[in-house]
Write a protein that holds these residues in place. Structure first.
Motif, PDB file in Angstrom:
ATOM      1  N   ASP A 292       0.818  -1.220   0.000  1.00 51.74           N
ATOM      2  CA  ASP A 292       0.000   0.000   0.000  1.00 51.74           C
ATOM      3  C   ASP A 292       0.848   1.264   0.000  1.00 51.74           C
ATOM      4  O   ASP A 292       0.303   2.375  -0.029  1.00 51.74           O
ATOM      5  N   PHE A 293       2.171   1.098   0.036  1.00 52.62           N
ATOM      6  CA  PHE A 293       3.067   2.253   0.122  1.00 52.62           C
ATOM      7  C   PHE A 293       4.099   2.255  -0.994  1.00 52.62           C
ATOM      8  O   PHE A 293       5.218   2.714  -0.805  1.00 52.62           O
ATOM      9  N   GLU A 294       3.725   1.741  -2.141  1.00 54.09           N
ATOM     10  CA  GLU A 294       4.658   1.711  -3.272  1.00 54.09           C
ATOM     11  C   GLU A 294       4.925   3.122  -3.779  1.00 54.09           C
ATOM     12  O   GLU A 294       4.014   3.925  -3.934  1.00 54.09           O
ATOM     13  N   MET A 295       6.207   3.391  -4.020  1.00 49.94           N
ATOM     14  CA  MET A 295       6.646   4.703  -4.504  1.00 49.94           C
ATOM     15  C   MET A 295       7.821   4.510  -5.439  1.00 49.94           C
ATOM     16  O   MET A 295       8.439   3.445  -5.443  1.00 49.94           O
ATOM     17  N   PRO A 296       8.147   5.528  -6.230  1.00 52.12           N
ATOM     18  CA  PRO A 296       9.383   5.436  -7.028  1.00 52.12           C
ATOM     19  C   PRO A 296      10.580   5.218  -6.113  1.00 52.12           C
ATOM     20  O   PRO A 296      10.554   5.589  -4.933  1.00 52.12           O
ATOM     21  N   ILE A 297      11.631   4.613  -6.641  1.00 52.55           N
ATOM     22  CA  ILE A 297      12.856   4.432  -5.864  1.00 52.55           C
ATOM     23  C   ILE A 297      13.367   5.798  -5.429  1.00 52.55           C
ATOM     24  O   ILE A 297      13.425   6.742  -6.218  1.00 52.55           O
ATOM     25  N   TYR A 298      13.719   5.891  -4.137  1.00 55.01           N
ATOM     26  CA  TYR A 298      14.128   7.194  -3.608  1.00 55.01           C
ATOM     27  C   TYR A 298      15.356   7.735  -4.333  1.00 55.01           C
ATOM     28  O   TYR A 298      16.328   7.024  -4.582  1.00 55.01           O
TER      29      TYR A 298
ATOM     30  N   GLN B 248      13.067  13.879  -5.019  1.00 52.15           N
ATOM     31  CA  GLN B 248      12.550  14.673  -3.903  1.00 52.15           C
ATOM     32  C   GLN B 248      12.589  16.164  -4.223  1.00 52.15           C
ATOM     33  O   GLN B 248      11.631  16.890  -3.954  1.00 52.15           O
ATOM     34  N   ASN B 249      13.680  16.622  -4.804  1.00 50.98           N
ATOM     35  CA  ASN B 249      13.799  18.040  -5.131  1.00 50.98           C
ATOM     36  C   ASN B 249      12.804  18.462  -6.197  1.00 50.98           C
ATOM     37  O   ASN B 249      12.287  19.582  -6.177  1.00 50.98           O
ATOM     38  N   ALA B 250      12.523  17.548  -7.121  1.00 48.37           N
ATOM     39  CA  ALA B 250      11.616  17.885  -8.216  1.00 48.37           C
ATOM     40  C   ALA B 250      10.147  17.815  -7.808  1.00 48.37           C
ATOM     41  O   ALA B 250       9.347  18.678  -8.183  1.00 48.37           O
ATOM     42  N   ASP B 251       9.802  16.784  -7.031  1.00 50.83           N
ATOM     43  CA  ASP B 251       8.383  16.525  -6.773  1.00 50.83           C
ATOM     44  C   ASP B 251       7.996  16.486  -5.305  1.00 50.83           C
ATOM     45  O   ASP B 251       6.822  16.302  -4.977  1.00 50.83           O
ATOM     46  N   GLY B 252       8.965  16.621  -4.406  1.00 48.81           N
ATOM     47  CA  GLY B 252       8.658  16.526  -2.990  1.00 48.81           C
ATOM     48  C   GLY B 252       8.548  15.084  -2.529  1.00 48.81           C
ATOM     49  O   GLY B 252       8.896  14.154  -3.257  1.00 48.81           O
ATOM     50  N   ILE B 253       8.073  14.904  -1.314  1.00 49.45           N
ATOM     51  CA  ILE B 253       7.948  13.574  -0.720  1.00 49.45           C
ATOM     52  C   ILE B 253       6.557  13.024  -1.022  1.00 49.45           C
ATOM     53  O   ILE B 253       5.554  13.674  -0.738  1.00 49.45           O
ATOM     54  N   PRO B 254       6.467  11.840  -1.601  1.00 47.59           N
ATOM     55  CA  PRO B 254       5.157  11.279  -1.973  1.00 47.59           C
ATOM     56  C   PRO B 254       4.247  11.073  -0.762  1.00 47.59           C
ATOM     57  O   PRO B 254       4.712  10.824   0.356  1.00 47.59           O
ATOM     58  N   GLN B 255       2.946  11.145  -0.998  1.00 47.98           N
ATOM     59  CA  GLN B 255       1.966  10.991   0.076  1.00 47.98           C
ATOM     60  C   GLN B 255       2.086   9.649   0.803  1.00 47.98           C
ATOM     61  O   GLN B 255       1.936   9.606   2.033  1.00 47.98           O
TER      62      GLN B 255
END
Length: 197
Positions: free
Chosen positions: A49-55, A60-67
């Protein structure tokens, strides 16, 4: 006491998930010394339930921290204690867990919010996930954890009855119950704080 229990794996067949489920059942059935069943409110999460792009710092600088990272961090913060069973991939955390953890650490390095934790691990081999468990326990102080107990279960297929969903080895079962009994410190504190309030 609000207990958050989960496996640090995204596998649908996770043996660490099976181990956590058994530990949760022991708590819910009131089989852990010093921890009354009605004193524990247990919730769980699924890393899927917490899948995100690889850090990466660029992301982070471009899009911030994912929800989902905020959701994971906040879910831990809402608990009084944690029960985590760490799957071991090549001697370390699973990629799924490490990625969620890395993103959450960008919110606050103390990802675990200074919560007390019981750490478990298991694997099919004789090491029982001991490498990742020792690493997690060693690093806990830097990421906001008070480690109450840690336990590695080796040779999962031999020591766990998957049909019954229980530990078949009596000695390991007793060790698990002892590890879970350390949560009595948390229930006592939560009960004391509630009474004081």
């Amino acid at each position: 006491m609000k207990l958050l229990a989960f496996a640090a794996s995204n596998s649908s067949q996770s043996i660490n998930r099976q181990l956590v489920d058994y530990a949760v059942q022991l708590l819910q059935d009131g089989l852990i010394e010093g921890v009354a069943a009605d004193a524990v409110e247990i919730s769980s999460l699924d890393l899927n339930d917490f899948e995100m792009p690889i850090y990466s710092i660029d992301r982070q600088n471009a899009d911030g921290i994912p929800q989902p990272a905020h959701d994971f961090y906040d879910t831990i913060g809402a608990a009084d204690a944690l029960l985590i069973s760490f799957a071991e991939h090549n001697g370390s955390y699973t990629v799924a867990y490490k990625n969620v953890f890395d993103w959450a650490s960008r919110i606050n390095m103390r990802v675990y919010h200074d919560k007390p934790i019981v750490m478990l691990s298991t694997s099919p081999g004789g090491g029982g996930g001991g490498f990742v468990l020792r690493s997690a326990a060693h690093l806990a102080q830097y990421f906001g954890n008070e480690v109450l107990a840690s336990l590695s279960i080796p040779k999962f297929d031999q020591n766990f009855d998957t049909t019954a969903g229980t530990l078949a080895d009596a000695d390991l079962d007793a060790q698990l119950r002892d590890a879970l009994a350390t949560l009595s410190k948390v229930t006592s504190k939560v009960t004391g704080d509630s009474a004081a309030g």
